[in-house]
Design a protein around this motif. Structure first.
Motif, PDB file in Angstrom:
ATOM      1  N   TRP A  88      13.787  56.286  53.999  1.00 53.85           N
ATOM      2  CA  TRP A  88      12.913  56.821  55.040  1.00 53.85           C
ATOM      3  C   TRP A  88      11.485  57.000  54.489  1.00 53.85           C
ATOM      4  O   TRP A  88      10.513  56.615  55.117  1.00 53.85           O
ATOM      5  N   PHE A  89      11.385  57.524  53.292  1.00 56.32           N
ATOM      6  CA  PHE A  89      10.087  57.687  52.656  1.00 56.32           C
ATOM      7  C   PHE A  89       9.409  56.325  52.505  1.00 56.32           C
ATOM      8  O   PHE A  89       8.223  56.151  52.779  1.00 56.32           O
ATOM      9  N   GLY A  90      10.217  55.301  52.118  1.00 52.74           N
ATOM     10  CA  GLY A  90       9.693  53.947  51.981  1.00 52.74           C
ATOM     11  C   GLY A  90       9.142  53.439  53.293  1.00 52.74           C
ATOM     12  O   GLY A  90       8.031  52.901  53.361  1.00 52.74           O
ATOM     13  N   LEU A  91       9.912  53.651  54.363  1.00 52.69           N
ATOM     14  CA  LEU A  91       9.478  53.162  55.678  1.00 52.69           C
ATOM     15  C   LEU A  91       8.175  53.833  56.105  1.00 52.69           C
ATOM     16  O   LEU A  91       7.262  53.184  56.612  1.00 52.69           O
ATOM     17  N   ILE A  92       8.093  55.154  55.880  1.00 52.78           N
ATOM     18  CA  ILE A  92       6.865  55.879  56.234  1.00 52.78           C
ATOM     19  C   ILE A  92       5.665  55.284  55.498  1.00 52.78           C
ATOM     20  O   ILE A  92       4.615  55.022  56.086  1.00 52.78           O
ATOM     21  N   LEU A  93       5.836  55.028  54.200  1.00 57.20           N
ATOM     22  CA  LEU A  93       4.740  54.474  53.406  1.00 57.20           C
ATOM     23  C   LEU A  93       4.345  53.101  53.945  1.00 57.20           C
ATOM     24  O   LEU A  93       3.162  52.764  54.017  1.00 57.20           O
ATOM     25  N   VAL A 144       7.940  55.297  45.713  1.00 59.17           N
ATOM     26  CA  VAL A 144       9.189  55.779  46.310  1.00 59.17           C
ATOM     27  C   VAL A 144      10.251  56.048  45.239  1.00 59.17           C
ATOM     28  O   VAL A 144      10.843  57.128  45.182  1.00 59.17           O
ATOM     29  N   LEU A 145      10.442  55.067  44.361  1.00 58.32           N
ATOM     30  CA  LEU A 145      11.482  55.214  43.343  1.00 58.32           C
ATOM     31  C   LEU A 145      11.120  56.294  42.320  1.00 58.32           C
ATOM     32  O   LEU A 145      11.965  57.094  41.905  1.00 58.32           O
ATOM     33  N   GLY A 166      20.442  51.504  40.307  1.00 58.33           N
ATOM     34  CA  GLY A 166      20.585  52.153  41.604  1.00 58.33           C
ATOM     35  C   GLY A 166      19.405  51.975  42.529  1.00 58.33           C
ATOM     36  O   GLY A 166      19.249  52.713  43.500  1.00 58.33           O
ATOM     37  N   SER A 167      18.556  51.003  42.217  1.00 56.13           N
ATOM     38  CA  SER A 167      17.367  50.869  43.055  1.00 56.13           C
ATOM     39  C   SER A 167      17.622  49.966  44.262  1.00 56.13           C
ATOM     40  O   SER A 167      16.706  49.433  44.859  1.00 56.13           O
ATOM     41  N   VAL A 168      18.914  49.752  44.602  1.00 54.88           N
ATOM     42  CA  VAL A 168      19.284  48.851  45.697  1.00 54.88           C
ATOM     43  C   VAL A 168      18.533  49.195  46.980  1.00 54.88           C
ATOM     44  O   VAL A 168      17.948  48.327  47.631  1.00 54.88           O
ATOM     45  N   VAL A 169      18.536  50.488  47.329  1.00 51.15           N
ATOM     46  CA  VAL A 169      17.926  50.897  48.597  1.00 51.15           C
ATOM     47  C   VAL A 169      16.439  50.543  48.625  1.00 51.15           C
ATOM     48  O   VAL A 169      15.957  49.903  49.543  1.00 51.15           O
ATOM     49  N   GLY A 174      19.333  45.166  41.232  1.00 50.79           N
ATOM     50  CA  GLY A 174      20.096  46.123  42.023  1.00 50.79           C
ATOM     51  C   GLY A 174      20.552  45.473  43.322  1.00 50.79           C
ATOM     52  O   GLY A 174      21.717  45.583  43.730  1.00 50.79           O
ATOM     53  N   TYR A 175      19.646  44.764  43.927  1.00 51.91           N
ATOM     54  CA  TYR A 175      19.940  44.074  45.178  1.00 51.91           C
ATOM     55  C   TYR A 175      21.006  43.001  44.947  1.00 51.91           C
ATOM     56  O   TYR A 175      21.941  42.846  45.727  1.00 51.91           O
ATOM     57  N   LEU A 176      20.846  42.300  43.826  1.00 50.78           N
ATOM     58  CA  LEU A 176      21.815  41.255  43.471  1.00 50.78           C
ATOM     59  C   LEU A 176      23.214  41.841  43.305  1.00 50.78           C
ATOM     60  O   LEU A 176      24.206  41.264  43.759  1.00 50.78           O
ATOM     61  N   ALA A 177      23.276  43.017  42.678  1.00 51.58           N
ATOM     62  CA  ALA A 177      24.575  43.656  42.474  1.00 51.58           C
ATOM     63  C   ALA A 177      25.232  43.919  43.814  1.00 51.58           C
ATOM     64  O   ALA A 177      26.413  43.636  44.029  1.00 51.58           O
ATOM     65  N   TRP A 178      24.443  44.442  44.726  1.00 48.94           N
ATOM     66  CA  TRP A 178      24.971  44.763  46.045  1.00 48.94           C
ATOM     67  C   TRP A 178      25.457  43.501  46.745  1.00 48.94           C
ATOM     68  O   TRP A 178      26.528  43.450  47.332  1.00 48.94           O
ATOM     69  N   GLU A 179      24.659  42.412  46.631  1.00 49.06           N
ATOM     70  CA  GLU A 179      25.037  41.129  47.232  1.00 49.06           C
ATOM     71  C   GLU A 179      26.341  40.607  46.640  1.00 49.06           C
ATOM     72  O   GLU A 179      27.224  40.167  47.369  1.00 49.06           O
ATOM     73  N   SER A 180      26.444  40.665  45.294  1.00 46.54           N
ATOM     74  CA  SER A 180      27.645  40.093  44.681  1.00 46.54           C
ATOM     75  C   SER A 180      28.890  40.883  45.023  1.00 46.54           C
ATOM     76  O   SER A 180      29.969  40.316  45.104  1.00 46.54           O
ATOM     77  N   ILE A 181      28.727  42.197  45.232  1.00 48.17           N
ATOM     78  CA  ILE A 181      29.894  42.970  45.641  1.00 48.17           C
ATOM     79  C   ILE A 181      30.360  42.503  47.007  1.00 48.17           C
ATOM     80  O   ILE A 181      31.536  42.222  47.232  1.00 48.17           O
TER      81      ILE A 181
END
Lengths: 305, 548
Positions: A145-150, A178-179, A244-247, A258-265
């Motif tokens: 949400w903070f990311g979207l606001i920015l 954000v992170l 944990g920076s997937v979000v 992080g994104y790749l990890a989520w994709e591979s799962i």
């Protein structure tokens, strides 16, 4: 000190070995890998063929040794999904994640340590309240949400920074904030508590009795002692930022590890997952060792092997 | 005095306490002068405002306390009206301070050499080499062994006495005009204390400084003071030369304090008739293993050499020795807080050393212990009564009967019966220690161990607690009294046992051991006691003289 460092590294190597075993067994814990690879409608012959091609019919210990030595050479096999070497896929992604992680932890430390010190110097003052506000907000706002606001403010309304992508350094500004902000509250509160504690310590009183200027008392005598737990916390946060920076990565469309990890799962891409688990763990271990060594440098009492 | 103009001159100093304290001022209307080469002792009990005076002069008062009136002049400047920065510039150069707690007064992160050199760096333009050279010379002066090695040591690698010498070296670095010492020897062993006090006396001669010395110990006063200031509740009640105040005290409060000091020479007393043995220890031994690593086994450290002794019913045995002498290991062993390495312990003729934890349990009742710190050894969240009945109830007494007994015990330790319904925070240190004694008595033990049970208390409070000694006689208890204070041991014990480095070096009756010590260590302990030339005056005789 040298003995301490060597001891720590030996311990870390043992931990890494344990992690590699866990990471290897991932493949087998999730069922027969050959069946998973063959797909839903495969017949027994096809499965048997896969088993032989990939060597799943060999004893586990042989498979593990084989996998470990390949991994040490940087070969994590081929991704089930992309049909290309895992190492190649991860290399690009990891660069982005590491850059983002380093920027974020720097941002978090630069923001929270001075704020924590200032808050501790004048407890219950305006500065302290402001710092508390900053940390409560950081704790309460979800990062997406903070990311979207920015994005709405800086990318859409003001058009100052790009909303997504990693083409130039400007793409990293918003994700870093954000992170990094996410890690700020804990680090700041820990700095504040540590400083408050240390400022009432006898040795700080001794330092003042020597007639040292306030600056020296605070930064040389107090902060060095107060920062020790913060170093350990920052190491954990740093490890978290890598994995944990997937979000944040998805909000800003930064295609990192992080994104790749989520994709591979979601794709059941086991070799990629295995490689990522192993790499993330190695980073965690490395940061913890670094933090231990840094702490031992800060406080001689910790230099016991 | 040759130089009549004082270095420090405090006039009408008042320091306000935050609202809700037991009195509005920590210190009020206080005036003190300290001249060069003069040691002025401020004595008083905890809470009398003596430390506040010291800290106000240094400009190191906690934020909650602030001076509300008067002046503190050093070299003609009023420290209360100069800026914090100017005050800081005088600290370390003109004013210096030695603190009570050497274990925590040094920063654990820097070498002690660095911490001394810092004073030169802050106040002078000396070169690095010069700073180092001056630091090594200072270490030599405060009699630290091997300055080169100590220079690069960290505080945790040094003993308490060595750390205190470092703190003194820091204070002396720039030849301050005024040295303030706040209970600088209270946390040290008696032989170390003697060395540090000797150091203070030499410093006065060599450095021409005036010394303001805060203490609660009249022996220390007798040892080093030129003049004495007695404080009570933030005010000065008596002031004068050391001879006048210690030997002919005028103010009732001073007399009260001095009369509470145990006599130096234990009076000859009837030797206690030999009684049946209550506790017999044979070949008791304990060694610890230092933690080893994966590649190297730990080394054993012997905490207690084989020790044998016995105590009769109704006898008080004192165990004296310095820190690290094994006294605490011995008693912790007796109550099985740590496990034995070898040996035999007989309680009422039964060897309990070989029993496992379960079989030992019934005997726990027979042997009880009172610890040093009355603040830490009571649970703050439970009423006194709850804590007193816990033991008996565990051993099968009904809660109601146990509470009856708890009330009775409160009377025995001379406290109000209703105290059982209150919480520990509502009591002072001395009262809490009496509660701890009552708690130990609640399970009707045969043997009571007091581990430095009065060491943390003010002398007058200490005296009140020691009076409970007659309770012991009434209840027919055997008492093991562990202390580092030889005066207290002389006052309460029948027999004493002197320990050094985990070994019993001398045993005998109090009169024997203190009057004619045989072992060199016992002699050195007795020699190290401060204030040798002084003993508590006969205050009764003084009062009579005044009347006639």
């Amino acid at each position: 000190m040298l003995r301490f460092v060597v001891g720590k590294i030996v311990m870390a190597a043992l931990v890494a070995l344990t992690v590699s075993i866990i990471s290897f067994s991932l493949l087998h814990l999730s069922g027969d890998p050959a069946v998973a690879m063959a797909g839903e409608n495969a017949n027994d012959a096809a499965i048997q063929a896969i088993r032989e091609t990939y060597g799943f019919d060999r004893p586990l210990i042989v498979q593990y040794g084989d996998w470990l030595f390949s991994a040490l050479r940087g070969d994590f096999g081929e991704s089930y999904y992309f049909r290309m070497p895992v190492t190649q896929i991860i290399a690009d992604r990891l660069q982005i994640t590491m850059l983002l992680g380093l920027l974020s932890i720097t941002f978090a430390l630069v923001l929270s340590i001075p704020l924590g010190v200032a808050a501790a110097l004048r407890p219950n003052s305006l500065v302290d309240r402001a710092a508390l506000f900053v940390s409560v907000v950081g704790q309460a706002i979800p990062s997406f949400w903070f990311g979207l606001i920015l994005i709405v403010v800086f990318a859409i309304d003001l058009r100052l920074l790009p909303a997504s992508g990693a083409k130039s350094w400007t793409g990293f500004v918003l994700p870093t904030i954000v992170l990094g902000y996410y890690a700020t509250p804990a680090i700041m509160r820990l700095t504040r508590t540590g400083m408050l504690d240390v400022l009432s310590a006898d040795y700080v009183r001794t330092a003042r009795a020597k007639g040292l200027p306030a600056r020296k008392v605070i930064f040389k005598h107090a902060l060095r002692n107060a920062i020790i737990p913060v170093v350990s916390l920052a190491a954990v946060q740093m490890g978290f930022m890598l994995g944990g920076s997937v979000v944040v990565e998805s909000v800003f469309a930064l295609h990192g590890a992080g994104y790749l990890a989520w994709e591979s799962i979601s794709r059941n891409d086991l070799p990629t997952m295995q490689a990522l688990v192993l790499i993330f763990s190695m980073f965690y271990i490395a940061f913890t060792v670094l933090a231990d060594i840094l702490n031992a440098w800060l406080d001689p009492r910790l230099r016991v092997a | 005095m040759l130089d009549p103009s004082p270095i420090l001159s405090i006039r009408d100093l008042s320091v306000a306490l935050p609202e809700g304290g037991d009195r509005p001022h920590a210190v009020t209307g206080l005036s003190i002068d300290v001249r060069p080469r003069e040691i002025v002792c401020i004595v008083g009990e905890s809470g009398s405002g003596k430390s506040v005076t010291a800290f106000a002069t240094m400009g190191l008062l906690p934020k909650a306390l602030r001076p509300t009136g008067g002046e503190i002049r050093v070299d003609g400047r009023d420290l209360l009206s100069i800026s914090a920065k100017d005050h800081a510039a005088m600290r370390g150069r003109t004013l210096a301070m030695v603190f009570q707690e050497p274990m925590s007064a040094l920063n654990p992160c820097y070498t002690v050499g660095e911490q001394i050199e810092e004073v030169f760096a802050a106040h002078t333009a000396m070169s690095r080499a010069e700073r180092r050279q001056r630091t090594l010379a200072l270490m030599e002066e405060v009699k630290l062994p091997d300055p080169q090695r100590i220079h690069r040591s960290y505080p945790h690698q040094l003993s308490g006495g060595q750390r205190q010498r470092i703190v003194i070296a820091i204070a002396l670095a720039l030849d301050p005009r005024l040295l303030i010492a706040d209970e600088p020897t209270t946390a040290l062993d008696v032989t170390t204390q003697a060395q540090i006090l000797a150091l203070f006396r030499q410093l006065r001669e060599k450095h021409d400084a005036g010394i303001l010395f805060v203490t609660h110990d009249f022996d220390v006063v007798a040892e080093i003071a030129d003049r004495v200031v007695v404080m009570q509740k933030g005010r000065i009640v008596e002031e004068g030369s050391v001879d006048a105040v210690l030997n002919r005290p005028e103010h009732p409060y001073t007399r009260h304090l001095i009369s509470a000091v145990p006599r130096r020479h234990p009076q000859a007393r009837d030797t206690a008739p030999a009684t049946p043995v209550a506790l017999r220890v044979e070949g008791l031994e304990k060694s610890f293993q230092t933690p080893g690593t994966m590649f190297r086994p730990g080394t054993p450290i012997r905490a207690l050499a084989p020790a044998s002794f016995s105590v009769g019913e109704n006898e008080t045995l004192g165990i004296v020795g310095e820190s690290g002498s094994g006294k605490s290991t011995l008693v912790r062993w007796l109550v099985r807080l740590i496990e034995p390495s070898a040996g035999k312990v007989e309680i009422g003729g039964v060897d309990v050393a070989g029993l496992d934890r379960r079989a030992f349990r019934p005997y726990r009742k027979d042997i009880q212990i009172i610890f040093q710190d009355p603040y830490g050894s009571l649970n703050p969240r439970r009423t006194v009564g709850d804590q007193l009945i816990e033991g008996p109830v565990n051993f099968g007494v009904s809660p109601k009967a146990a509470m009856e007994r708890a009330r009775e015990l409160m009377r025995i330790v001379r406290m109000d019966e209703d105290a059982v319904e209150r919480y520990p925070v509502q009591f002072s240190g001395g009262q809490r220690q009496r509660i701890c004694i009552a708690r130990a008595l609640a399970v009707e033990p045969k043997i009571l161990i007091a581990d430095e049970a009065v060491s943390a208390l003010d002398v007058s409070v200490q005296k009140e607690v020691l009076k409970l000694n007659d309770v012991k006689t009434r209840l027919g208890l055997t008492l093991l009294f562990i202390t580092h204070d030889l005066r207290v041991a002389g006052e309460v014990c029948d027999n004493v046992m002197v320990m050094e480095k985990g070994e019993i070096v001398e045993t005998g009756s109090v009169v024997e051991v203190f009057g004619h010590p045989r072992h060199p260590y016992t002699r050195s302990l007795l020699d190290a006691m401060p204030g040798k030339g002084w003993d508590v005056p006969d205050l009764g005789a003084i009062a009579e003289q005044e009347l006639s």
